[in-house]
Design a protein around this motif. Sequence first.
Motif, PDB file in Angstrom:
ATOM      1  N   ALA A   1     -14.540  29.447 100.062  1.00 45.27           N
ATOM      2  CA  ALA A   1     -14.314  30.775  99.769  1.00 45.27           C
ATOM      3  C   ALA A   1     -15.184  31.196  98.611  1.00 45.27           C
ATOM      4  CB  ALA A   1     -13.012  30.807  99.430  1.00 45.27           C
ATOM      5  N   PRO A   2     -15.436  32.536  98.380  1.00 44.18           N
ATOM      6  CA  PRO A   2     -16.227  32.875  97.194  1.00 44.18           C
ATOM      7  C   PRO A   2     -15.421  32.501  95.653  1.00 44.18           C
ATOM      8  CG  PRO A   2     -16.179  34.705  98.879  1.00 44.18           C
ATOM      9  CD  PRO A   2     -15.206  33.640  99.171  1.00 44.18           C
ATOM     10  N   ASP A   3     -16.256  32.175  94.849  1.00 41.31           N
ATOM     11  CA  ASP A   3     -15.751  31.950  93.741  1.00 41.31           C
ATOM     12  C   ASP A   3     -15.015  33.033  93.063  1.00 41.31           C
ATOM     13  OD1 ASP A   3     -16.667  29.213  93.537  1.00 41.31           O
ATOM     14  OD2 ASP A   3     -18.375  29.684  92.536  1.00 41.31           O
ATOM     15  N   LEU A   4     -15.381  34.273  93.173  1.00 43.76           N
ATOM     16  CA  LEU A   4     -14.828  35.358  92.780  1.00 43.76           C
ATOM     17  C   LEU A   4     -13.400  35.484  93.175  1.00 43.76           C
ATOM     18  CD1 LEU A   4     -15.047  37.831  90.766  1.00 43.76           C
ATOM     19  CD2 LEU A   4     -15.819  39.299  93.020  1.00 43.76           C
ATOM     20  N   GLU A   5     -13.146  35.324  94.579  1.00 47.46           N
ATOM     21  CA  GLU A   5     -11.908  35.340  95.100  1.00 47.46           C
ATOM     22  C   GLU A   5     -10.739  34.289  94.526  1.00 47.46           C
ATOM     23  OE1 GLU A   5      -8.644  37.111  97.559  1.00 47.46           O
ATOM     24  OE2 GLU A   5     -10.421  37.781  96.691  1.00 47.46           O
ATOM     25  N   ARG A   6     -11.472  33.104  94.464  1.00 48.13           N
ATOM     26  CA  ARG A   6     -10.835  31.976  93.964  1.00 48.13           C
ATOM     27  C   ARG A   6     -10.346  32.120  92.237  1.00 48.13           C
ATOM     28  NH1 ARG A   6     -10.121  27.264  96.435  1.00 48.13           N
ATOM     29  NH2 ARG A   6     -11.814  27.802  97.739  1.00 48.13           N
ATOM     30  N   PHE A   7     -11.238  32.959  91.613  1.00 46.49           N
ATOM     31  CA  PHE A   7     -10.836  33.334  90.213  1.00 46.49           C
ATOM     32  C   PHE A   7      -9.861  34.170  90.375  1.00 46.49           C
ATOM     33  CE2 PHE A   7     -11.630  36.490  86.868  1.00 46.49           C
ATOM     34  CZ  PHE A   7     -11.589  35.666  85.821  1.00 46.49           C
ATOM     35  N   ARG A   8      -9.778  35.407  91.028  1.00 54.60           N
ATOM     36  CA  ARG A   8      -8.891  36.284  91.012  1.00 54.60           C
ATOM     37  C   ARG A   8      -7.414  35.799  91.590  1.00 54.60           C
ATOM     38  NH1 ARG A   8      -6.330  39.785  94.463  1.00 54.60           N
ATOM     39  NH2 ARG A   8      -6.900  38.541  96.316  1.00 54.60           N
ATOM     40  N   LEU A   9      -7.545  34.962  92.437  1.00 48.94           N
ATOM     41  CA  LEU A   9      -6.215  34.404  92.926  1.00 48.94           C
ATOM     42  C   LEU A   9      -5.353  33.411  91.875  1.00 48.94           C
ATOM     43  CD1 LEU A   9      -6.598  34.066  96.665  1.00 48.94           C
ATOM     44  CD2 LEU A   9      -5.142  35.839  95.398  1.00 48.94           C
ATOM     45  N   ASN A  10      -6.469  32.701  91.331  1.00 49.90           N
ATOM     46  CA  ASN A  10      -5.838  31.741  90.175  1.00 49.90           C
ATOM     47  C   ASN A  10      -5.437  32.701  89.066  1.00 49.90           C
ATOM     48  OD1 ASN A  10      -5.988  28.767  90.231  1.00 49.90           O
ATOM     49  ND2 ASN A  10      -8.133  29.504  91.349  1.00 49.90           N
ATOM     50  N   CYS A  11      -6.010  33.712  88.711  1.00 48.92           N
ATOM     51  CA  CYS A  11      -5.471  34.590  87.473  1.00 48.92           C
ATOM     52  C   CYS A  11      -4.168  35.226  88.163  1.00 48.92           C
ATOM     53  CB  CYS A  11      -6.484  35.644  87.105  1.00 48.92           C
ATOM     54  SG  CYS A  11      -8.036  35.140  86.663  1.00 48.92           S
ATOM     55  N   LEU A  12      -4.023  35.799  89.284  1.00 46.30           N
ATOM     56  CA  LEU A  12      -2.825  36.471  89.704  1.00 46.30           C
ATOM     57  C   LEU A  12      -1.818  35.335  89.965  1.00 46.30           C
ATOM     58  CD1 LEU A  12      -1.443  38.875  90.872  1.00 46.30           C
ATOM     59  CD2 LEU A  12      -2.333  38.169  92.871  1.00 46.30           C
ATOM     60  N   THR A  13      -1.969  34.538  90.566  1.00 46.07           N
ATOM     61  CA  THR A  13      -0.888  33.408  90.323  1.00 46.07           C
ATOM     62  C   THR A  13      -0.446  32.909  89.048  1.00 46.07           C
ATOM     63  OG1 THR A  13      -1.980  32.398  92.407  1.00 46.07           O
ATOM     64  CG2 THR A  13      -0.255  31.087  91.404  1.00 46.07           C
ATOM     65  N   SER A  14      -1.327  32.712  88.162  1.00 45.22           N
ATOM     66  CA  SER A  14      -0.810  32.439  86.580  1.00 45.22           C
ATOM     67  C   SER A  14      -0.027  33.408  85.972  1.00 45.22           C
ATOM     68  CB  SER A  14      -1.988  32.384  85.981  1.00 45.22           C
ATOM     69  OG  SER A  14      -2.636  33.543  85.456  1.00 45.22           O
ATOM     70  N   ILE A  15      -0.244  34.828  86.470  1.00 42.16           N
ATOM     71  CA  ILE A  15       0.627  35.855  85.899  1.00 42.16           C
ATOM     72  C   ILE A  15       2.247  35.560  86.313  1.00 42.16           C
ATOM     73  CG2 ILE A  15       1.350  38.186  86.168  1.00 42.16           C
ATOM     74  CD1 ILE A  15      -1.494  38.581  86.523  1.00 42.16           C
ATOM     75  N   HIS A  16       2.263  35.197  87.685  1.00 40.56           N
ATOM     76  CA  HIS A  16       3.642  34.947  88.283  1.00 40.56           C
ATOM     77  C   HIS A  16       4.236  33.677  87.513  1.00 40.56           C
ATOM     78  CE1 HIS A  16       3.514  38.388  91.124  1.00 40.56           C
ATOM     79  NE2 HIS A  16       2.260  37.820  91.579  1.00 40.56           N
TER      80      HIS A  16
END
Length: 725
Positions: A79-94
């Motif tokens: 998976a693209p690094d950008l998508e992995r970056f986005r989902l790690n950020c989003l999951t951290s919020i929760h």
Amino acid sequence: MNRIRTTTSLWLVLAASALLLAGLAARAGRAQAPAGDGHQRMLQLLEQVRARTAAENHYLGDAGRRQAESQLAKLPAGAPDLERFRLNCLTSIHDMRLGNTQQAIRRLLEAHRLLPAVRSQVPNEIAEEAILQLGVAWFRLGETENCVHGRTSDSCILPIRGGGIHARQTGARKAIEYLTVLLRQNPNHLTARWLLNLAWMTVGGYPAEVPRPLLIPPEAFQSDEAFPRFVDIAPAAGLNLVGLAGGAIADDFDNDGFLDVVASEWDTGGQLRYFRNNGDRTFSQRTAEAGLTGIYGGLNILQADYDNDGDLDILVLRGAWLGDVGRHPKSLLQNDGRGRFQDVTFAAGLGEVHYPTQTASWADYDNDGDLDLYVGNEHFPSQLFRNNGNGAFTDVARQAGVENNRWAKGVVWGDYNGDGFPDLYVSNMEGQNRLYRNNRDGAFTDLAPQLGVTKPLRSFPAWFWDFNNDGVLDLFVASYHPEVRHVAADYLRLSHDGEPACLYQGDGKGGFQEVAAAQKLTRVAQTMGANFGDLDNDGFPDFYLGTGYPAYEALMPNLLFRNRGGSGFSNVTTAAGVGHLQKGHGVAFADLDNDGDQDLFIKLGGSFPGDAYGSALFENPGFGNHWITVKLVGRKSNRWGVGARIRADIEESGKKRSVYKWVNSGGSFGANPLRQEIGLGKATRIDTLEIFWPTTGRTQRFHNVAVDQFIEITEGVTQAFPPVR
């Protein structure tokens, strides 16, 4: 003066949008109140609300976390690094929201590792926010390990020192590391600069180890004048109520002469708690004995004797900030006189429709001898419940012209024009405020634009008071402009776009003049809970602002302002030792130990499950001034004399003056006792004590009244008596 640029936190926008969409997608139909006994009906309805929380509540629920984690787990290896970056950020919020701090740190560390590879694809604001939130997560870990689980009387008190310095310093030092990384990239990032200075305080390195270009100088934290230091004694007193945001009442619910404490939480599974005053400076929890088990939720609570039987009942307000999914019922809890309660919401006619709210106010607007109720709702019609005199209410808001139909965050009654009928002020978030003049015929007219009292546009709590003791009601309206950068700018004396509070001075002719700047009230505060009282017993009301907003970086001090004899206010927060950094909600000024001076109780805690904190009880060290406490007993007027005016004529150092108090519970977020605690300065007697009862238009006068005592005055009785205990 430099001007800082306006930048909305994209991280917060991302969090709010994702959570809101999850809540809206999960929303189910409204549960109806089951038939049967009113108290049991309410318990069942509140249990239904609690059960729906995980799916529909975008602050407390976990639907968003589960969705984000599922998406992250399903990412293919390539998976693209950008998508992995986005989902790690989003999951951290929760994870942060739900208190999974170490998991959030792991997610943010992975995002930080990926950042160099995706930097060209990520907007600068998002890249900076990712680093900031990593620092915030480490800081939050340090707070949890030290301030929550190892709390001392100095914990989280700005400036942090003594017992507030962290014993376990890994979290704070990691926060320093990542905040420094961000500030190297952007030295003008005021939120990071503010948090960096706080983090250095928690490890004992402030100011010496803070890089000079990033230092907020120690003099920025100094109070405007000397003030005795208060000490937080909540754990020793039995009032360390660990939980989320909520309301607070200090009053005598069992009629034993000592003030009890009731506290709520906005958590839909958060138990309303009742603490009985033992009379020895400690409190015992009596929630079950009070019949309150299963009475959940409530961002705000307030008391009133709605049925005129001599004891105080409780109103619980629910659903604030949640929009349509916040259509939770309010509760009216009837007191049996011994501190035991029964939910009578449905029988009283308050349970027909449910709107999100956190603010209400009691007054006898039609002067018929019983208390009516105004409830300020959020994006729904507000309600004016006229007391029918038989234990039930009728909503007459539409006929009276007071539906408001805005985002009400504070409502208060006060007879601003002195005609004997209470008028109504409604503080609205993101819209003009209203001042409904009582037309004395059951209807009201909004005169706020004419009188120039529509601001702040982002306002929250409000109150009527007489800050300069001229016998005319004034109006304070707090602002709510949520960003840490405004706090940092204030301390660094930088200009910014934050909106300050408004102080409207009554002119005695039904008009107002805005005097906040003239009274030295220019600091921007993210005010939530707030109230006023007279901590130094000089006869002039002081006030305390509970500050914050949901995000974890929102670490700014709650603020105390001393009234300088009606000629200005001094910020004495740090001198008094009451600048708590945790989020402040319900505030009560009350003489909890019956020693004649007011102590300060604050319900602390945030909106998210991971942001719980214990309440604070700041004990008044005493100022050597005199006082009197007056409990009114109405006969033709409402039983506790709400709306009556008390005037004490005194003499100090050969000069005569008057002290004025109107009977109410203070501000609109937190409830002071209805017995009135009045400071008298150095006066050794009261020449004349005067009570004006607006229901009848009659005035009682008592001469040569001794100071430093508790008295009870009954309407129409010519003698004042000590209250029976």
